[in-house]
Design an enzyme around this catalytic site. Structure first.
Site, PDB file in Angstrom:
ATOM      1  N   GLU A  58       0.826  -1.211   0.000  1.00  0.00           N
ATOM      2  CA  GLU A  58       0.000   0.000   0.000  1.00  0.00           C
ATOM      3  C   GLU A  58       0.859   1.259   0.000  1.00  0.00           C
ATOM      4  O   GLU A  58       0.571   2.224  -0.712  1.00  0.00           O
ATOM      5  CB  GLU A  58      -0.929  -0.004   1.214  1.00  0.00           C
ATOM      6  CG  GLU A  58      -2.054  -1.015   1.143  1.00  0.00           C
ATOM      7  CD  GLU A  58      -3.036  -0.731   0.010  1.00  0.00           C
ATOM      8  OE1 GLU A  58      -3.238   0.459  -0.330  1.00  0.00           O
ATOM      9  OE2 GLU A  58      -3.581  -1.691  -0.550  1.00  0.00           O
ATOM     10  N   TYR A 143      -6.992   6.040   4.583  1.00  0.00           N
ATOM     11  CA  TYR A 143      -7.132   5.152   3.431  1.00  0.00           C
ATOM     12  C   TYR A 143      -6.258   3.910   3.595  1.00  0.00           C
ATOM     13  O   TYR A 143      -6.719   2.776   3.419  1.00  0.00           O
ATOM     14  CB  TYR A 143      -6.766   5.876   2.138  1.00  0.00           C
ATOM     15  CG  TYR A 143      -6.765   4.943   0.944  1.00  0.00           C
ATOM     16  CD1 TYR A 143      -7.942   4.655   0.263  1.00  0.00           C
ATOM     17  CD2 TYR A 143      -5.588   4.305   0.533  1.00  0.00           C
ATOM     18  CE1 TYR A 143      -7.951   3.773  -0.806  1.00  0.00           C
ATOM     19  CE2 TYR A 143      -5.593   3.417  -0.526  1.00  0.00           C
ATOM     20  CZ  TYR A 143      -6.777   3.156  -1.198  1.00  0.00           C
ATOM     21  OH  TYR A 143      -6.776   2.275  -2.234  1.00  0.00           O
ATOM     22  N   ASP A 161     -11.283   5.626  -3.019  1.00  0.00           N
ATOM     23  CA  ASP A 161     -10.191   6.339  -3.651  1.00  0.00           C
ATOM     24  C   ASP A 161     -10.703   6.972  -4.942  1.00  0.00           C
ATOM     25  O   ASP A 161     -11.903   6.952  -5.230  1.00  0.00           O
ATOM     26  CB  ASP A 161      -8.995   5.415  -3.901  1.00  0.00           C
ATOM     27  CG  ASP A 161      -9.297   4.302  -4.906  1.00  0.00           C
ATOM     28  OD1 ASP A 161     -10.445   4.232  -5.410  1.00  0.00           O
ATOM     29  OD2 ASP A 161      -8.388   3.505  -5.195  1.00  0.00           O
ATOM     30  N   CYS A 209     -13.310   0.964 -15.648  1.00  0.00           N
ATOM     31  CA  CYS A 209     -13.861   2.314 -15.521  1.00  0.00           C
ATOM     32  C   CYS A 209     -12.762   3.334 -15.298  1.00  0.00           C
ATOM     33  O   CYS A 209     -12.861   4.205 -14.430  1.00  0.00           O
ATOM     34  CB  CYS A 209     -14.889   2.357 -14.388  1.00  0.00           C
ATOM     35  SG  CYS A 209     -16.081   3.705 -14.525  1.00  0.00           S
ATOM     36  N   CYS A 215     -15.712  -0.678 -20.955  1.00  0.00           N
ATOM     37  CA  CYS A 215     -16.858  -1.419 -20.420  1.00  0.00           C
ATOM     38  C   CYS A 215     -17.034  -2.780 -21.073  1.00  0.00           C
ATOM     39  O   CYS A 215     -17.120  -3.808 -20.393  1.00  0.00           O
ATOM     40  CB  CYS A 215     -18.140  -0.607 -20.607  1.00  0.00           C
ATOM     41  SG  CYS A 215     -17.981   1.160 -20.291  1.00  0.00           S
ATOM     42  N   CYS A 220     -17.677  -5.411 -18.110  1.00  0.00           N
ATOM     43  CA  CYS A 220     -18.047  -4.753 -16.854  1.00  0.00           C
ATOM     44  C   CYS A 220     -19.361  -5.304 -16.319  1.00  0.00           C
ATOM     45  O   CYS A 220     -20.370  -5.323 -17.030  1.00  0.00           O
ATOM     46  CB  CYS A 220     -18.167  -3.245 -17.063  1.00  0.00           C
ATOM     47  SG  CYS A 220     -18.820  -2.382 -15.603  1.00  0.00           S
ATOM     48  N   CYS A 226     -25.674   0.885 -15.179  1.00  0.00           N
ATOM     49  CA  CYS A 226     -24.829   2.089 -15.205  1.00  0.00           C
ATOM     50  C   CYS A 226     -25.474   3.237 -15.992  1.00  0.00           C
ATOM     51  O   CYS A 226     -25.778   3.110 -17.175  1.00  0.00           O
ATOM     52  CB  CYS A 226     -23.468   1.730 -15.814  1.00  0.00           C
ATOM     53  SG  CYS A 226     -22.315   3.114 -15.906  1.00  0.00           S
TER      54      CYS A 226
END
Length: 318
Positions: A58, A143, A161, A209, A215, A220, A226
């Site tokens: 991270e 985060y 995020d 995305c 997509c 997706c 969507c």
């Protein structure tokens, strides 16, 4: 951890958005998790539940492309395999490693080294297991703490995020407002499944995305829910311009649906010329290209396919 149910009323920050409620929210959750578990990018830190290894990934991933992080992460763990090894290391060596691998600000290396010392000296070598406890470590913000709690202990909240904000804004018209994004993310995350959910929604933002959406290319799982996919408007908080719609797969998918609305059923080679004038069965935009569009629509529950005499037959699902 979210303690909301699909029937909970929407908070004020989401009023007027297209955010889903009721059983549709469960359908949305299932679609994303199934898509992620079926296939996703195989980063090595996704194969571990070791809090130290996840924390290193991270910190390294902050403003650094994930492809470059993999080699650095593996080399770092070869050098300092455990939190105890890192705590005992010379800080100058850790900073030198950071610089040699172009991992960004050297302060991150210093904070990571100090956090390791805290875990060893103050926590007996065991990481805190919840976001609040993890935030007590040097350089670990909300985060990162939530990510480590989620991926190491399955004990986190919804990660929010830039990628997640983009997904929520496009899919459900969530306003560009931090409170709205937090509310939406918290309402979507399934109780007790922060590890798979946060991985899945970040994967969606990373491969489907992005600033230039892909997509259809990655199938997706949220296409049928969507707002952006329906309208062709893929603007987002970090994407101020609208991608070209003319000639896109979205445009031709729409033509397929409209054309089938006029007929009971059509074979592929009957459908093709009705949606583009340059259709040729064996051409670049021929039977294989059209079958891809139709398969996507079938996956989304919009059309049915059956195999005819040498050609697939397509009908609109009623």
């Amino acid at each position: 951890m979210s303690d909301t149910s699909p029937s909970d009323p929407l908070p004020e920050s989401l009023e007027g958005s297209a955010f889903p409620g009721g059983e549709r929210r469960e359908e949305i959750r299932t679609a994303l998790i199934d898509w992620y578990e079926d296939d996703h990018r195989d980063f090595p830190w996704r194969r571990t539940e070791d809090a130290y290894e996840i924390l290193v990934s991270e910190v390294m991933s902050q403003q650094t492309q994930l492809g470059r992080v993999v080699a650095a992460w593996e080399e770092f763990l070869d050098e300092w395999p455990t939190v105890g090894d890192l705590a005992a290391a010379d800080r100058a060596d850790v900073v030198a490693f950071w610089t040699d691998h172009s991992l960004g600000y050297n302060n991150r290396a210093k904070y990571l080294h100090e956090a390791a010392r805290q875990v060893v000296e103050e926590e007996g070598g065991a990481f805190p297991t919840d976001p609040d406890g993890l935030q007590e470590l040097m350089g670990v913000g909300p985060y990162t703490a939530n990510a480590v709690a989620s991926f190491a202990f399955d004990n986190g909240d919804a990660v929010v995020d830039t990628n997640v904000k983009r997904v929520l804004h496009r899919a459900f018209d969530v306003p560009d407002d931090d409170a709205a994004f937090e509310a939406a993310a918290s309402l979507l995350i399934p109780e007790g499944e922060s590890r798979v959910w946060n991985n899945a929604i970040m994967e969606l933002g990373g491969v489907a995305c992005g600033k230039s959406p892909n997509c259809d290319g990655v199938g997706c799982p949220w296409r049928r829910f969507c707002r952006a996919y329906e309208t062709g408007d893929f603007t987002a908080p970090d994407v101020p311009t609208q991608p070209q719609f003319e000639g896109s797969r979205r445009q031709f998918r729409g033509r397929v649906v409209r054309t089938l609305g006029e007929y009971d059923e059509l074979a592929l080679d009957e459908l093709g010329p009705r949606i583009r004038v340059d259709y040729a069965p064996d051409g670049e935009h021929g039977r294989e290209w059209l079958r891809g569009l139709v398969d996507d629509l079938a996956d989304d529950g919009l059309v049915d396919l059956s195999e005819g005499d040498g050609d697939a037959v397509v009908r609109l699902r009623r």
